[in-house]
Write a protein that holds these residues in place. Structure first.
Motif, PDB file in Angstrom:
ATOM      1  N   GLN A 162       0.835  -1.187   0.000  1.00 31.21           N
ATOM      2  CA  GLN A 162       0.000   0.000   0.000  1.00 31.21           C
ATOM      3  C   GLN A 162       0.876   1.245   0.000  1.00 31.21           C
ATOM      4  N   ALA A 163       0.665   2.135  -0.953  1.00 35.32           N
ATOM      5  CA  ALA A 163       1.476   3.341  -1.084  1.00 35.32           C
ATOM      6  C   ALA A 163       0.718   4.545  -0.531  1.00 35.32           C
ATOM      7  N   ILE A 164       1.421   5.374   0.239  1.00 32.49           N
ATOM      8  CA  ILE A 164       0.847   6.589   0.805  1.00 32.49           C
ATOM      9  C   ILE A 164       1.663   7.774   0.296  1.00 32.49           C
ATOM     10  N   LEU A 165       1.014   8.704  -0.374  1.00 36.49           N
ATOM     11  CA  LEU A 165       1.685   9.915  -0.827  1.00 36.49           C
ATOM     12  C   LEU A 165       1.795  10.894   0.336  1.00 36.49           C
ATOM     13  N   VAL A 166       2.983  11.430   0.530  1.00 39.40           N
ATOM     14  CA  VAL A 166       3.269  12.309   1.664  1.00 39.40           C
ATOM     15  C   VAL A 166       3.428  13.744   1.191  1.00 39.40           C
ATOM     16  N   ASP A 167       2.786  14.667   1.891  1.00 43.28           N
ATOM     17  CA  ASP A 167       2.981  16.099   1.669  1.00 43.28           C
ATOM     18  C   ASP A 167       2.810  16.772   3.026  1.00 43.28           C
ATOM     19  N   GLY A 168       3.923  16.936   3.716  1.00 42.71           N
ATOM     20  CA  GLY A 168       3.852  17.436   5.082  1.00 42.71           C
ATOM     21  C   GLY A 168       4.981  18.383   5.421  1.00 42.71           C
ATOM     22  N   LEU A 169       5.260  18.493   6.710  1.00 46.74           N
ATOM     23  CA  LEU A 169       6.298  19.377   7.228  1.00 46.74           C
ATOM     24  C   LEU A 169       7.427  18.548   7.812  1.00 46.74           C
ATOM     25  N   GLY A 170       8.644  19.092   7.769  1.00 44.38           N
ATOM     26  CA  GLY A 170       9.790  18.378   8.308  1.00 44.38           C
ATOM     27  C   GLY A 170      10.782  19.307   8.976  1.00 44.38           C
ATOM     28  N   TYR A 171      11.695  18.715   9.702  1.00 42.04           N
ATOM     29  CA  TYR A 171      12.759  19.452  10.386  1.00 42.04           C
ATOM     30  C   TYR A 171      13.967  18.537  10.409  1.00 42.04           C
ATOM     31  N   ARG A 172      15.115  19.059  10.038  1.00 39.38           N
ATOM     32  CA  ARG A 172      16.300  18.210   9.934  1.00 39.38           C
ATOM     33  C   ARG A 172      17.504  18.900  10.563  1.00 39.38           C
ATOM     34  N   ASP A 173      18.541  18.078  10.857  1.00 37.94           N
ATOM     35  CA  ASP A 173      19.798  18.649  11.332  1.00 37.94           C
ATOM     36  C   ASP A 173      20.971  17.829  10.820  1.00 37.94           C
ATOM     37  N   HIS A 174      22.163  18.349  11.033  1.00 35.96           N
ATOM     38  CA  HIS A 174      23.410  17.713  10.579  1.00 35.96           C
ATOM     39  C   HIS A 174      24.488  18.129  11.571  1.00 35.96           C
ATOM     40  N   SER A 175      25.217  17.143  12.114  1.00 37.29           N
ATOM     41  CA  SER A 175      26.246  17.400  13.122  1.00 37.29           C
ATOM     42  C   SER A 175      27.512  16.644  12.772  1.00 37.29           C
ATOM     43  N   TRP A 176      28.663  17.221  13.111  1.00 37.88           N
ATOM     44  CA  TRP A 176      29.920  16.496  12.978  1.00 37.88           C
ATOM     45  C   TRP A 176      30.885  16.976  14.061  1.00 37.88           C
ATOM     46  N   GLY A 177      31.698  16.022  14.550  1.00 42.29           N
ATOM     47  CA  GLY A 177      32.620  16.294  15.645  1.00 42.29           C
ATOM     48  C   GLY A 177      32.517  15.196  16.679  1.00 42.29           C
ATOM     49  N   ILE A 178      33.076  15.434  17.865  1.00 39.34           N
ATOM     50  CA  ILE A 178      33.031  14.421  18.917  1.00 39.34           C
ATOM     51  C   ILE A 178      31.607  14.313  19.476  1.00 39.34           C
ATOM     52  N   ARG A 179      31.213  13.088  19.832  1.00 36.52           N
ATOM     53  CA  ARG A 179      29.901  12.839  20.439  1.00 36.52           C
ATOM     54  C   ARG A 179      30.072  11.733  21.470  1.00 36.52           C
ATOM     55  N   ASP A 180      29.973  12.100  22.730  1.00 37.88           N
ATOM     56  CA  ASP A 180      30.200  11.166  23.825  1.00 37.88           C
ATOM     57  C   ASP A 180      28.869  10.553  24.251  1.00 37.88           C
ATOM     58  N   TRP A 181      28.675   9.271  23.950  1.00 39.02           N
ATOM     59  CA  TRP A 181      27.444   8.581  24.292  1.00 39.02           C
ATOM     60  C   TRP A 181      27.483   7.990  25.705  1.00 39.02           C
ATOM     61  N   GLU A 182      28.577   8.176  26.417  1.00 38.56           N
ATOM     62  CA  GLU A 182      28.678   7.679  27.785  1.00 38.56           C
ATOM     63  C   GLU A 182      28.578   8.810  28.803  1.00 38.56           C
ATOM     64  N   GLN A 183      29.205   9.964  28.511  1.00 42.40           N
ATOM     65  CA  GLN A 183      29.205  11.105  29.422  1.00 42.40           C
ATOM     66  C   GLN A 183      28.704  12.327  28.659  1.00 42.40           C
ATOM     67  N   GLY A 184      27.452  12.312  28.281  1.00 42.68           N
ATOM     68  CA  GLY A 184      26.893  13.419  27.508  1.00 42.68           C
ATOM     69  C   GLY A 184      26.052  14.336  28.363  1.00 42.68           C
ATOM     70  N   MET A 185      24.872  14.687  27.862  1.00 42.97           N
ATOM     71  CA  MET A 185      23.958  15.517  28.622  1.00 42.97           C
ATOM     72  C   MET A 185      23.301  14.695  29.726  1.00 42.97           C
ATOM     73  N   LEU A 186      23.017  15.354  30.839  1.00 41.85           N
ATOM     74  CA  LEU A 186      22.285  14.686  31.907  1.00 41.85           C
ATOM     75  C   LEU A 186      20.790  14.662  31.594  1.00 41.85           C
ATOM     76  N   ASN A 187      20.272  15.774  31.158  1.00 43.29           N
ATOM     77  CA  ASN A 187      18.861  15.899  30.775  1.00 43.29           C
ATOM     78  C   ASN A 187      18.766  16.878  29.619  1.00 43.29           C
ATOM     79  N   HIS A 188      17.753  16.721  28.824  1.00 41.40           N
ATOM     80  CA  HIS A 188      17.523  17.748  27.818  1.00 41.40           C
ATOM     81  C   HIS A 188      16.098  17.686  27.299  1.00 41.40           C
ATOM     82  N   ARG A 189      15.651  18.800  26.752  1.00 42.07           N
ATOM     83  CA  ARG A 189      14.386  18.908  26.025  1.00 42.07           C
ATOM     84  C   ARG A 189      14.685  19.669  24.744  1.00 42.07           C
ATOM     85  N   TRP A 190      14.449  19.006  23.641  1.00 38.22           N
ATOM     86  CA  TRP A 190      14.799  19.582  22.338  1.00 38.22           C
ATOM     87  C   TRP A 190      13.539  19.559  21.498  1.00 38.22           C
ATOM     88  N   PHE A 191      12.758  20.656  21.561  1.00 40.08           N
ATOM     89  CA  PHE A 191      11.473  20.737  20.886  1.00 40.08           C
ATOM     90  C   PHE A 191      11.659  21.540  19.601  1.00 40.08           C
TER      91      PHE A 191
END
Length: 334
Positions: A162-191
């Motif tokens: 079943q195919a669904i045609l999409v026409d909506g809104l989006g939001y994107r990002d792109h990051s590069w550099g160090i990213r620590d998945w063990e000692q990162g942010m304690l809490n965050h809200r990214w709306f």
């Protein structure tokens, strides 16, 4: 749309859409992300490809989620060896399962995973934005190079024939550099979300391992970027202490304008890498006479697994006597 109004404020160029030279750090990574929602069709998604070239010989990370009001959802949270064939000159891949290519000034996302396939195209409403202030402690360590932008998403999603045609809104990002998945942010809200060309927004609170709390935000209206001076991001947390059912965004802007948005969660997904658990809650949002959508992303890890509590905004955590004032909260509406 007046792109000229925001162009001079962006530190990024179209070249930054492409792959960057990897650093030598084990935790160096480059990632690209898209979330989107077609309110009329009741379908949306959240997709991220992360390349970690120095992690165990190289890893390609997939976080991907789709949901449809017709009654199905799909999640993929995995990694696999990073191969040369995943490193496109104009994009990123994790085999055929998830690919992101930048072509003809658009971000193209391709999914091919068994019964599910999709081709989505995101075209920007405005120029690339860095939401963080220069030299900020948290941004410099976790997001040394990072941009975001909202746009229109069109394409097709196919599930079990079943195919669904999409026409909506989006939001994107792109990051590069160090990213620590063990000692990162304690809490965050990214709306982050959009009502279309009339208004897109980001409201972010992030707590560093030191306890420092960062609040940043902005809106872009008809191509014009306006930063926020005050940011209040509220999540209606569920009893699990992990997910939420929506929330509010309230911001005061540099031009004196007040922004107040109400969010209602429609679908959610959890992704984990290292000690970081990310909860993505896809929401419908209303405000200022408009209807749009938002990804209301949060994490709750105040002790970083086992560490001391550095910050308790509305609770006393110190023994003995100390000063006291009755708690005061912003009014329900600005």
């Amino acid at each position: 749309m007046n792109r000229e109004m925001s162009k001079s404020q962006s530190p990024f160029t179209p070249r930054d859409e492409l792959r960057h030279q990897a650093g030598e750090e084990t935790i160096w990574q480059e990632s690209t992300l898209l979330h989107w929602y077609d309110r009329n069709q009741g379908i949306g998604g959240w997709h991220r490809i992360g390349h970690e070239p120095n992690n165990r010989g190289g890893r390609a990370v997939i976080w991907s989620y789709l949901f449809s009001q017709s009654g199905w959802q799909y999640r993929c949270c995995t990694d696999m060896p990073l191969l040369t064939e995943d490193e496109y000159a104009h994009g990123f891949g994790a085999r055929e399962r998830l690919r992101c290519l930048f072509e003809d000034n658009a971000s193209i996302w391709l999914i091919d995973d068994g019964e599910l396939s999709a081709r989505l195209e995101c075209r920007d409403f405005f120029d690339l934005v860095d939401p963080f202030p220069p030299g900020d402690e948290l941004a410099a360590k976790r997001f040394p190079h990072h941009f975001e932008v909202a746009g229109r998403v069109t394409g097709e999603v196919a599930y079990r024939g079943q195919a669904i045609l999409v026409d909506g809104l989006g939001y994107r990002d792109h990051s590069w550099g160090i990213r620590d998945w063990e000692q990162g942010m304690l809490n965050h809200r990214w709306f982050t979300g959009s009502f279309g060309e009339p208004l897109s927004f980001a409201a972010i609170t992030a707590q560093a391992p030191t306890g420092k709390l960062v609040r940043v935000g902005y809106v872009v209206r008809e191509g014009e970027l306006v930063r926020a001076t005050e940011i209040d991001v509220i999540a209606y947390l569920e009893p699990d202490g992990l997910t939420h059912r929506g929330g509010q965004v309230r911001m005061s802007l540099e031009n004196g304008e007040k922004i107040h948005l109400e969010l209602t969660a429609k679908a959610g997904v959890l992704f984990q890498r290292g000690n970081v658990v990310m909860v993505e809650m896809m929401c419908e949002v209303e405000g200022h006479g408009m209807r749009g959508y938002c990804d209301a992303e949060i994490s709750c890890n105040a002790r970083n697994g086992s560490g001391p509590v550095h910050l308790a905004l509305n609770a006393n955590c110190a023994d003995g006597f100390s000063g006291f004032e009755m708690l005061k909260f912003p009014p329900a509406r600005i």
